[in-house]
Write a protein that holds these residues in place. Structure first.
Motif, PDB file in Angstrom:
ATOM      1  N   VAL A  61       0.868  -1.378  -0.039  1.00 38.93           N
ATOM      2  CA  VAL A  61       0.000  -0.145  -0.082  1.00 38.93           C
ATOM      3  C   VAL A  61       0.952   1.336  -0.122  1.00 38.93           C
ATOM      4  O   VAL A  61       0.691   2.117  -0.892  1.00 38.93           O
ATOM      5  CB  VAL A  61      -1.124   0.063   1.044  1.00 38.93           C
ATOM      6  CG1 VAL A  61      -1.713   1.372   1.339  1.00 38.93           C
ATOM      7  CG2 VAL A  61      -2.072  -1.030   0.988  1.00 38.93           C
ATOM      8  N   LEU A  62       1.925   1.303   0.818  1.00 33.19           N
ATOM      9  CA  LEU A  62       2.771   2.379   0.759  1.00 33.19           C
ATOM     10  C   LEU A  62       3.429   2.746  -0.489  1.00 33.19           C
ATOM     11  O   LEU A  62       3.549   3.834  -0.784  1.00 33.19           O
ATOM     12  CB  LEU A  62       3.940   2.181   2.037  1.00 33.19           C
ATOM     13  CG  LEU A  62       3.680   2.574   3.287  1.00 33.19           C
ATOM     14  CD1 LEU A  62       4.689   2.002   4.301  1.00 33.19           C
ATOM     15  CD2 LEU A  62       3.114   3.870   3.603  1.00 33.19           C
TER      16      LEU A  62
ATOM     17  N   PHE B 212      10.943   7.906   7.536  1.00 31.17           N
ATOM     18  CA  PHE B 212      10.397   7.885   8.891  1.00 31.17           C
ATOM     19  C   PHE B 212       9.832   6.522   9.169  1.00 31.17           C
ATOM     20  O   PHE B 212       9.991   5.717  10.295  1.00 31.17           O
ATOM     21  CB  PHE B 212       9.564   8.970   9.499  1.00 31.17           C
ATOM     22  CG  PHE B 212       9.365   8.933  10.928  1.00 31.17           C
ATOM     23  CD1 PHE B 212      10.345   9.517  11.756  1.00 31.17           C
ATOM     24  CD2 PHE B 212       8.243   8.573  11.606  1.00 31.17           C
ATOM     25  CE1 PHE B 212      10.037   9.381  13.115  1.00 31.17           C
ATOM     26  CE2 PHE B 212       8.003   8.594  12.824  1.00 31.17           C
ATOM     27  CZ  PHE B 212       9.053   9.303  13.593  1.00 31.17           C
ATOM     28  N   VAL B 213       9.077   6.044   8.326  1.00 30.51           N
ATOM     29  CA  VAL B 213       8.364   4.737   8.590  1.00 30.51           C
ATOM     30  C   VAL B 213       9.347   3.603   8.228  1.00 30.51           C
ATOM     31  O   VAL B 213       9.503   2.587   9.292  1.00 30.51           O
ATOM     32  CB  VAL B 213       7.171   4.599   7.614  1.00 30.51           C
ATOM     33  CG1 VAL B 213       6.631   3.148   7.584  1.00 30.51           C
ATOM     34  CG2 VAL B 213       6.086   5.562   7.897  1.00 30.51           C
TER      35      VAL B 213
ATOM     36  N   THR C 177       3.839   6.059  -4.932  1.00 30.83           N
ATOM     37  CA  THR C 177       4.133   6.035  -6.510  1.00 30.83           C
ATOM     38  C   THR C 177       3.123   7.206  -6.975  1.00 30.83           C
ATOM     39  O   THR C 177       3.693   8.019  -7.914  1.00 30.83           O
ATOM     40  CB  THR C 177       4.064   4.776  -7.032  1.00 30.83           C
ATOM     41  OG1 THR C 177       5.124   3.878  -6.576  1.00 30.83           O
ATOM     42  CG2 THR C 177       4.315   5.008  -8.643  1.00 30.83           C
ATOM     43  N   ALA C 178       1.776   6.960  -6.670  1.00 31.60           N
ATOM     44  CA  ALA C 178       1.018   7.837  -7.314  1.00 31.60           C
ATOM     45  C   ALA C 178       1.152   9.131  -6.722  1.00 31.60           C
ATOM     46  O   ALA C 178       1.100  10.279  -7.583  1.00 31.60           O
ATOM     47  CB  ALA C 178      -0.337   7.431  -6.729  1.00 31.60           C
ATOM     48  N   LEU C 179       1.707   9.420  -5.613  1.00 29.77           N
ATOM     49  CA  LEU C 179       1.510  10.850  -4.925  1.00 29.77           C
ATOM     50  C   LEU C 179       3.013  11.647  -5.676  1.00 29.77           C
ATOM     51  O   LEU C 179       2.825  12.614  -5.987  1.00 29.77           O
ATOM     52  CB  LEU C 179       1.825  10.883  -3.455  1.00 29.77           C
ATOM     53  CG  LEU C 179       0.606  10.584  -2.693  1.00 29.77           C
ATOM     54  CD1 LEU C 179       1.092  10.438  -1.204  1.00 29.77           C
ATOM     55  CD2 LEU C 179      -0.347  11.613  -2.914  1.00 29.77           C
ATOM     56  N   TYR C 180       3.927  10.536  -5.885  1.00 32.18           N
ATOM     57  CA  TYR C 180       5.181  11.394  -6.708  1.00 32.18           C
ATOM     58  C   TYR C 180       4.639  11.470  -8.071  1.00 32.18           C
ATOM     59  O   TYR C 180       5.545  12.620  -8.429  1.00 32.18           O
ATOM     60  CB  TYR C 180       6.301  10.271  -6.442  1.00 32.18           C
ATOM     61  CG  TYR C 180       7.183  10.339  -5.183  1.00 32.18           C
ATOM     62  CD1 TYR C 180       7.928  11.560  -5.024  1.00 32.18           C
ATOM     63  CD2 TYR C 180       7.369   9.210  -4.459  1.00 32.18           C
ATOM     64  CE1 TYR C 180       8.685  11.511  -3.677  1.00 32.18           C
ATOM     65  CE2 TYR C 180       8.126   9.292  -3.367  1.00 32.18           C
ATOM     66  CZ  TYR C 180       8.698  10.473  -2.999  1.00 32.18           C
ATOM     67  OH  TYR C 180       9.325  10.396  -1.817  1.00 32.18           O
TER      68      TYR C 180
END
Length: 448
Positions: A239-240, A303-304, A245-248
């Motif tokens: 999911v991450l 951070f994750v 990927t979509a956000l970038y």
């Protein structure tokens, strides 16, 4: 009658001191004159910084690795990466098995803490699986990378580059040798699937953790038989990667570095941007060219980090999952924290929240201190560097070599804490006390 010594080192101290010993040995090797190319000098602080970064599989470096270090220095860094990636206790346990033919209970406890195994039995099998799996993945990655690198750099450098970057990627270290030819990490291969995809696969597999892919092998890839931890790690990681990927793609669509790229090339670049910050340190898009939103997203992914018991750092995806499920349980007014058909104990949620809060506070204090030491250092860059160090990612906005000695010491402490683990370090430094049977009266406070 012989008195027993009152001093006994704990498992957590054993792990913490083990990494210190490896780091010191590595720094001594890197300070040697023939560890650098002719004409280059290295201060002990920078040699120590590099040794910590390599052993803690981070990737931050005050020097251009490919241009500053000689072949001896580079191989020393590679060995430190491999040792740090597999884990100090993996090698110690192997030595005990070879010398004694078995692993004692003390070593089993230390190995369990290091590798993230939840059981004492079957550790010999797990150790063999770790070495065999690592060899297979790194060899496969080197072969695939050689298809491109041999053609670009010739047989000698091509094979050497393939092995070095395969090991660095699988161990989530992020050290690269491209500076030897004037390159900036992997930015020259941003549109090359023969380099981007093998490295992405190595980073993902290394970040899943030894116990996760061991469980996948035991269950013969049948998701219904996977342990809860394996299911959560695979789901959250997928999911991450998909969401980031979509956000970038959205945030960096008009990135000046992508001028002339078609949709597929931008998708490949965005995919690598979503994979590398968890927690490899390679980049195909220079961090200093990212948009403000892309900058913040990268910090969040660093951070994750990856999975517990893996080569990755960060607070770990399992910690994130437990916090999110605990938050949902509280908001719904439920006492139990349920994940699928299973229930997790509240003590696990307490530990997850403690890790999250501790990491957040450490980053804020470290960034604040660095800004005080370096008056011209932008706050966002200080936070980026501190998160990158604590999460053992190794991404940088290209300022590590320009930092003062005190700022480098701060980053070294962050890298060490991030690799050993905040919880492990707290238990190593904490004083062991017997819990009192007397419980104090309950009271309440206002929150929210």
């Amino acid at each position: 009658m012989k008195k027993k010594s009152k001093f006994k080192i704990s498992v957590w101290q054993y792990l913490a001191l083990g990494y210190v010993a490896v780091i010191i040995a590595g720094s001594v090797l890197l300070i040697l004159p023939f560890a650098t190319v002719q004409g280059e000098s290295t201060s002990y602080l920078d040699a120590l910084f590099t040794a910590i970064s390599a052993t803690c599989v981070t990737g931050l470096s005050p020097y251009n690795v490919g241009a500053h270090w000689s072949l001896f220095g580079q191989i020393t860094i590679l060995l430190l990466i491999q040792l740090g990636g597999l884990g100090f206790m993996t090698f110690v346990s192997t030595v005990f098995m070879l010398l004694r033919g078995r692993v004692g209970m003390y070593e089993r406890k230390a190995f369990m803490a290091s590798a993230g195994s939840g059981q004492y039995s079957g550790l010999g099998k797990l150790i063999k699986r770790i070495f065999l799996g690592t060899l297979i993945f790194e060899l496969a990655g080197a072969i695939l990378l050689a298809i491109r690198f041999v053609g670009d750099y010739g047989w000698a450098d091509g094979i050497y580059f393939s092995v070095f970057h395969s090991v660095s990627a699988f161990c989530n270290a992020g050290f690269d040798l491209m500076g030897k030819y004037g390159g900036q990490s992997l930015s020259g291969y941003v549109c090359d699937p023969l380099v981007v995809l093998p490295l992405s696969a190595l980073i993902i597999v290394g970040g899943l953790g030894f116990c996760v892919w061991g469980d996948i092998a035991d269950c013969k890839c049948n998701p219904k038989k996977f342990q809860l931890n394996t299911k959560i790690v695979l789901l959250v990681s997928s999911v991450l990667i998909a969401i980031s990927t979509a956000l970038y793609m959205v945030f960096e669509w008009n990135n000046r570095f992508y001028s002339g790229f078609n949709f597929g090339e931008k998708l490949l670049a965005s995919f690598f941007n979503s994979v590398a910050p968890r927690t490899a340190g390679f980049f195909t898009t220079p961090p200093d060219t990212l948009s403000e939103s892309g900058h913040v997203l990268t910090i969040m992914l660093m951070f994750v980090g990856g999975s517990s018991g893996s080569t990755a750092g960060g607070i770990k995806v399992g910690t994130l999952a437990v916090i999110l499920m605990g938050m949902l349980a509280v908001f719904r007014g439920r006492r139990d924290i349920n994940i699928g058909k299973k229930r997790i104990e509240h003590t696990l949620l307490s530990q997850a929240l403690a890790i999250f809060a501790a990491c957040l506070m450490i980053v804020m204090v470290a960034a604040l201190t660095m800004c005080a030491i370096e008056p011209d250092l932008p706050a966002k860059d200080a936070i980026f560097e501190c998160v990158s160090a604590l999460s053992t990612t190794g991404l940088s906005v290209d300022l590590t070599g320009d930092l003062s000695a005190w700022s480098k010491i701060i980053l070294m402490l962050l890298m060490y804490a991030g690799r050993v683990g905040i919880l492990t370090l707290a238990l190593a430094l904490g004083e062991k006390r017997t819990a009192s049977e007397v419980r104090k009266p309950v009271d309440t406070m206002m929150i929210g």
